[in-house]
Enzyme design. Structure first.
Site, mmCIF file in Angstrom:
data_model
loop_
_atom_site.group_PDB
_atom_site.id
_atom_site.type_symbol
_atom_site.label_atom_id
_atom_site.label_comp_id
_atom_site.label_asym_id
_atom_site.label_seq_id
_atom_site.Cartn_x
_atom_site.Cartn_y
_atom_site.Cartn_z
ATOM 1 N N ASP A 38 15.429 66.857 -20.360
ATOM 2 C CA ASP A 38 15.089 65.860 -21.373
ATOM 3 C C ASP A 38 15.258 64.501 -20.706
ATOM 4 O OD1 ASP A 38 14.865 64.212 -23.543
ATOM 5 O OD2 ASP A 38 16.563 65.032 -24.673
ATOM 6 N N TRP B 237 22.985 64.579 -27.521
ATOM 7 C CA TRP B 237 22.237 63.877 -28.574
ATOM 8 C C TRP B 237 22.316 64.712 -29.858
ATOM 9 C CZ3 TRP B 237 16.515 64.542 -29.768
ATOM 10 C CH2 TRP B 237 16.043 63.520 -30.604
ATOM 11 N N LYS C 38 11.221 54.410 -25.026
ATOM 12 C CA LYS C 38 12.186 53.401 -24.602
ATOM 13 C C LYS C 38 11.642 52.552 -23.475
ATOM 14 C CE LYS C 38 14.843 56.484 -26.823
ATOM 15 N NZ LYS C 38 14.327 57.700 -27.444
ATOM 16 N N ALA D 294 14.431 60.718 -21.284
ATOM 17 C CA ALA D 294 13.964 59.757 -22.289
ATOM 18 C C ALA D 294 14.190 58.307 -21.869
ATOM 19 C CB ALA D 294 14.681 60.020 -23.618
HETATM 20 C C1 LMR Z 1 19.372 57.540 -30.380
HETATM 21 O O1 LMR Z 1 19.960 58.456 -29.805
HETATM 22 O O2 LMR Z 1 19.947 56.627 -30.982
HETATM 23 C C2 LMR Z 1 17.862 57.508 -30.323
HETATM 24 O O3 LMR Z 1 17.393 58.505 -29.516
HETATM 25 C C3 LMR Z 1 17.284 57.507 -31.681
HETATM 26 C C4 LMR Z 1 17.230 58.846 -32.309
HETATM 27 O O4 LMR Z 1 16.120 59.290 -32.618
HETATM 28 O O5 LMR Z 1 18.284 59.458 -32.522
#
Ligand code: LMR
Length: 400
Positions: free
Chosen positions: A219, A138, A254, A221
């Site tokens: 993590d 991420w 989410k 999510a």
């Molecule tokens: C994403 O990866 O698109 C989401 O988790 C939104 C973000 O905050 O980046």
């Protein structure tokens, strides 16, 4: 040159260098600004239904109505936020570990707040700890880790061209970690690749982490978006069985579809209830310094749902429906072209297309299809009636 860090030195505000904006947030703005009515926004990670909407869950509306009718005060709750919310999350997240007194949790502003708080705690505990992160990951992980002042060590996790996890390289990377180093792991529905560790791989990673005395930081999510609530937490629960110390950043944004309300939690496990209580005192102090107290509304509404058996059952039905759509769209994309078949084997909202930056930009310009520069796309970002156009455009990009 745009700076990618926020640690610039300047004496006056006017001397601050231009900063490179977060790639995902920039993509949201770009997609929103495109006037083409048939644009396909598969950039940001929000669940959309077959009509392309991100609806508020029916059960959430009910909980919010109840909250509005019954809330008698908006007085401060303290740095821990809604304690009952964190209590009620325990069986969902921790499963068979729910009653373990060595595990404590607290409300945070989303999963991102939980990550920041967890890394702040690590920095307090051991500023020399290195954080091992599989790539790609991420895009906000690195800025958070570096923003806290911890060193980050990358190891390869996924190969975009063969669309497969580089498990051997991952183990090699983890074998380079020393006692006290931290391993950041995606609990489920890997963002950005959708490629999750299987049961044997989790077992192997867990063995290395516990044998080498590493601190796992999970993590998680997207619990419930992969195979089911319990299945999606199996990797985490295995780590809790094997390791004395574990940190977990959890998000409800989410699976309760409350993105902007910022609902998350941080859980810690240590070797004893006393040590956990002491560590949590540091957590509350760090939270106090950063945001004082987490925002209440979303967590209060989640608490109302989880405190009521019928509302919890209703939530699970809506969660199952979101997961079913994710998996149905995956199956449809996978069936459209043999080169997309791997997408049917992956989990959660994201998969990654082996496209060059030029191809990603061409999709944007020619077809108004917005995906991340890395080729990450949100499988449920598009409405049902856009899927064929999406797969045809991607096949065209592959063909060059
Ligand atoms: C994403 O990866 O698109 C989401 O988790 C939104 C973000 O905050 O980046």
């Amino acid at each position: 040159m745009l700076s990618e860090t926020t640690t610039a030195r300047a004496k006056v505000l006017a001397d601050l260098p231009p900063v490179k904006s977060d790639s995902l947030l920039a993509l949201i703005a770009m997609a929103n600004a495109d006037p083409r009515p048939d644009k396909i926004d598969v950039g940001v990670g929000v669940f959309r239904d077959g009509a392309g909407q991100t609806p508020i869950l029916k059960v959430m509306k009910q909980a919010e109505r109840k909250l509005l009718e019954t809330q008698v005060s908006k007085s401060y709750l303290g740095s821990a936020g809604d304690k009952r919310f964190a209590e009620l999350l325990r069986p969902i997240l921790l499963g068979e570990h729910a009653d373990d007194e060595r595990i404590a949790g607290t409300q945070t502003p989303g999963g991102c707040g939980a990550l920041r708080l967890g890394f702040e705690l690590i920095r307090t505990m051991n500023p020399d700890a290195r954080v091992f992160v599989g790539t790609p990951t991420w895009p906000n992980h690195a800025p958070i880790i570096r923003g806290v002042g911890l060193e980050m060590v990358e190891y390869p996790y996924y190969d975009r061209d063969s669309c497969a996890i580089r498990f051997g390289a991952m183990l090699e990377g983890l074998n380079g970690a020393h006692e006290g180093d931290v391993v950041l792991l995606h609990g489920v529905c890997h963002n950005p690749t959708g490629a999750d560790l299987d049961e044997q791989q989790w077992a192997e990673v867990t063995r290395i982490v516990s044998q080498r005395g590493l601190l796992p930081f999970v993590d998680i999510a997207y619990q419930g978006f992969g195979r089911g609530l319990d299945e999606d937490a199996a990797g985490l629960r295995g780590l809790l069985s094997a390791c004395d110390e574990v940190i977990v950043a959890q998000s409800c944004d989410k699976n309760f579809s409350v993105y902007r309300d910022r609902v998350g939690s941080l859980f810690l496990k240590t070797g004893s209830a006393e040590a956990t209580a002491k560590a949590m005192a540091h957590v509350y102090q760090r939270a106090r310094e950063m945001w004082s107290m987490p925002p209440d509304h979303g967590a209060a509404a989640v608490r109302i749902i989880l405190d009521d058996a019928q509302l919890t059952a209703d939530w699970k039905v809506e969660l199952d429906a979101m997961r079913d759509r994710i998996n149905a769209v995956r199956a449809r994309i996978a069936a459209a072209d043999p080169r997309l078949a791997y997408i049917g084997q992956q989990f959660g909202m994201f998969s990654m297309l082996p496209l060059s930056m030029e191809q990603v930009l061409a999709l944007r310009e020619r077809h108004a299809i917005y995906m991340a520069d890395s080729g990450r796309f949100n499988v449920v970002g598009m409405a049902d009636d856009s899927i064929d156009r999406f797969t045809a455009a991607v096949a065209e990009a592959f063909d060059g």
